[in-house]
Design a protein around this motif. Sequence first.
Motif, PDB file in Angstrom:
ATOM      1  N   ARG A  18       0.893  -0.847  -0.166  1.00 24.30           N
ATOM      2  CA  ARG A  18       0.222   0.108  -0.303  1.00 24.30           C
ATOM      3  C   ARG A  18       1.248   1.621  -0.469  1.00 24.30           C
ATOM      4  O   ARG A  18       0.652   1.911  -0.366  1.00 24.30           O
ATOM      5  CB  ARG A  18      -0.695  -0.261   1.290  1.00 24.30           C
ATOM      6  CG  ARG A  18      -2.310  -0.922   0.993  1.00 24.30           C
ATOM      7  CD  ARG A  18      -3.037  -0.859   2.085  1.00 24.30           C
ATOM      8  NE  ARG A  18      -3.725  -1.563   2.354  1.00 24.30           N
ATOM      9  CZ  ARG A  18      -4.949  -2.356   3.084  1.00 24.30           C
ATOM     10  NH1 ARG A  18      -4.197  -2.339   4.379  1.00 24.30           N
ATOM     11  NH2 ARG A  18      -6.005  -3.544   3.041  1.00 24.30           N
ATOM     12  N   SER A  41      -5.300  -6.865  -2.416  1.00 28.69           N
ATOM     13  CA  SER A  41      -5.114  -5.227  -2.622  1.00 28.69           C
ATOM     14  C   SER A  41      -4.535  -4.424  -4.022  1.00 28.69           C
ATOM     15  O   SER A  41      -4.540  -5.640  -5.325  1.00 28.69           O
ATOM     16  CB  SER A  41      -3.713  -5.157  -2.042  1.00 28.69           C
ATOM     17  OG  SER A  41      -3.777  -3.807  -2.337  1.00 28.69           O
ATOM     18  N   LYS A  42      -6.018  -3.712  -4.302  1.00 34.48           N
ATOM     19  CA  LYS A  42      -5.596  -3.500  -5.351  1.00 34.48           C
ATOM     20  C   LYS A  42      -4.414  -2.351  -6.015  1.00 34.48           C
ATOM     21  O   LYS A  42      -4.348  -2.104  -6.873  1.00 34.48           O
ATOM     22  CB  LYS A  42      -6.716  -2.009  -5.264  1.00 34.48           C
ATOM     23  CG  LYS A  42      -6.064  -0.951  -4.704  1.00 34.48           C
ATOM     24  CD  LYS A  42      -7.935   0.399  -4.636  1.00 34.48           C
ATOM     25  CE  LYS A  42      -7.119   1.684  -4.009  1.00 34.48           C
ATOM     26  NZ  LYS A  42      -8.634   2.482  -3.640  1.00 34.48           N
ATOM     27  N   TYR A  43      -3.410  -2.491  -5.126  1.00 34.83           N
ATOM     28  CA  TYR A  43      -1.874  -1.695  -5.217  1.00 34.83           C
ATOM     29  C   TYR A  43      -1.014  -3.360  -5.826  1.00 34.83           C
ATOM     30  O   TYR A  43       0.000  -2.694  -6.022  1.00 34.83           O
ATOM     31  CB  TYR A  43      -0.884  -1.378  -3.805  1.00 34.83           C
ATOM     32  CG  TYR A  43      -2.224   0.246  -3.725  1.00 34.83           C
ATOM     33  CD1 TYR A  43      -2.270   0.575  -4.251  1.00 34.83           C
ATOM     34  CD2 TYR A  43      -3.357  -0.150  -2.599  1.00 34.83           C
ATOM     35  CE1 TYR A  43      -2.335   2.238  -3.616  1.00 34.83           C
ATOM     36  CE2 TYR A  43      -4.013   1.251  -2.240  1.00 34.83           C
ATOM     37  CZ  TYR A  43      -3.233   2.866  -2.993  1.00 34.83           C
ATOM     38  OH  TYR A  43      -4.436   2.958  -3.037  1.00 34.83           O
ATOM     39  N   LYS A  45      -0.027  -5.181  -8.825  1.00 30.67           N
ATOM     40  CA  LYS A  45      -0.645  -5.564 -10.143  1.00 30.67           C
ATOM     41  C   LYS A  45      -0.393  -7.032 -10.677  1.00 30.67           C
ATOM     42  O   LYS A  45      -0.785  -7.482 -11.495  1.00 30.67           O
ATOM     43  CB  LYS A  45       0.059  -4.816 -11.507  1.00 30.67           C
ATOM     44  CG  LYS A  45      -0.212  -3.578 -10.969  1.00 30.67           C
ATOM     45  CD  LYS A  45      -1.402  -3.148 -10.679  1.00 30.67           C
ATOM     46  CE  LYS A  45      -1.586  -1.745 -10.271  1.00 30.67           C
ATOM     47  NZ  LYS A  45      -3.021  -0.894  -9.720  1.00 30.67           N
ATOM     48  N   LYS A 370     -10.508   1.821   1.221  1.00 27.00           N
ATOM     49  CA  LYS A 370     -10.766   1.757   0.069  1.00 27.00           C
ATOM     50  C   LYS A 370      -9.981   0.859  -0.429  1.00 27.00           C
ATOM     51  O   LYS A 370      -9.765   0.801  -2.114  1.00 27.00           O
ATOM     52  CB  LYS A 370      -9.646   3.300  -0.147  1.00 27.00           C
ATOM     53  CG  LYS A 370      -9.914   4.526   0.348  1.00 27.00           C
ATOM     54  CD  LYS A 370      -8.803   6.168   0.977  1.00 27.00           C
ATOM     55  CE  LYS A 370      -9.656   6.900   1.077  1.00 27.00           C
ATOM     56  NZ  LYS A 370      -9.128   7.859   1.447  1.00 27.00           N
ATOM     57  N   ASP A 371      -9.064  -0.320   0.724  1.00 26.32           N
ATOM     58  CA  ASP A 371      -8.572  -1.429  -0.344  1.00 26.32           C
ATOM     59  C   ASP A 371      -8.731  -2.043   0.367  1.00 26.32           C
ATOM     60  O   ASP A 371      -8.992  -2.998   1.129  1.00 26.32           O
ATOM     61  CB  ASP A 371      -7.151  -1.053  -0.300  1.00 26.32           C
ATOM     62  CG  ASP A 371      -6.535  -1.996  -0.984  1.00 26.32           C
ATOM     63  OD1 ASP A 371      -6.717  -2.425  -1.674  1.00 26.32           O
ATOM     64  OD2 ASP A 371      -5.263  -2.568  -0.347  1.00 26.32           O
TER      65      ASP A 371
END
Length: 401
Positions: A18, A41-43, A45, A370-371
Amino acid sequence: MRVFIADGAERTSLAIARSLGKRGIEVHCGESYRFSTTALSKYCKKSFIYPDPQKDCKRFIDSLEKILKAEKYDALYSSREVSTIPISYNKERLDHYTKVVFPDYPQMLMTHDKSKTIKLANEIGIPTPKTYFIETIRELEQISDQIEYPVVVKSRYKTIWKDEKPVMLKVTDKNYVYDKDQLFSITTEILDKSGKMPLIQEYIPGGGYGVEILMKNGETKAFFMHKRLREYPISGGASTFRESFYNCDMVNLGLRLMSSLKWHGVGMVEFKLDERDNIPKLIEVNGRFWGSLPLSIASGIDFPYLLYDLLINGNDNSIVNYPEGIKCRWLIPGDLLWFLSAISRNKSKFKVLKEFFTFRGTYYDIISMKDPLPTIGALRGLIKQFLDVVSGRRNISGEVQ
């Protein structure tokens, strides 16, 4: 800008992802199974699966090397001792492909071996618990009548390696010894598992504190301090709830110890504030990222990015100011386990309930609106650990059987 983060199941690795992801750095992670906390996590890839370092250290390093060869990474991060120590040991090999963000193995060994850490602290005048350094059972027999109980009997190493497989020797309730029979029993058990005699230390009553640092060849670039409010196991373990704090004496002691090692990177120095004389006593040093990392980030000391900025970008700006009283919580499963343990032990059930169900003004290690998906990963990991314990593959502390 791209980094690889090992130990994707760990909340510390999630905090690193994050931190760096928010700065526009592309994050890839690895773990021994799919859909780990960090991988969701969206962070993150891209994620990889590699052999479990708790089952086969050599295969883990070989697989990690292949990943690093195939992709171009600025840096390699990890968070668990079971992976960080082998990475440091193989640093020269892995440095061909990326920047390993941890010190060389001889430096790491000074923090990994508690005997070396305590002896160094004694040499430079840092207060420690009274410690007995013994090499044989015969020596233990000679001093056993002189020891004042209770004492804490602990392995020199939290993790040792036998035939490429780590054996973890955490401090639990059984390591707190109140008589001679217990002393010989736990000493023999640790000797059989580790091949080395343990440390025998005076028990220090008092609260736990951590001093976290970032150094460039022994020069302080950032520091932070926290106070433990809750931990699991209750007798002494990972912090499940903690707050930002400042104590000049402890900070100076922690910085002096790490500076004496010419430390290059991050680390955490753990103290107990002895309630008998109000003097901080050194407990241990973690030469890696620590479990309570999300608190320092929430308080404005962003160690993962500061480390990246120092080692990759060459910037060495100092940052040492942060607000006190910021609180952060490891709810799943840490604080839940604390709650179950505390409510079964404590006569004041209402007090435990009130403490646990106070949520206002608190940051969380994993939970984030947010995540949100890492929370699912944490629950999945919890279920996996539970099934491993039920099947006998691991014990309740998470150690492979």
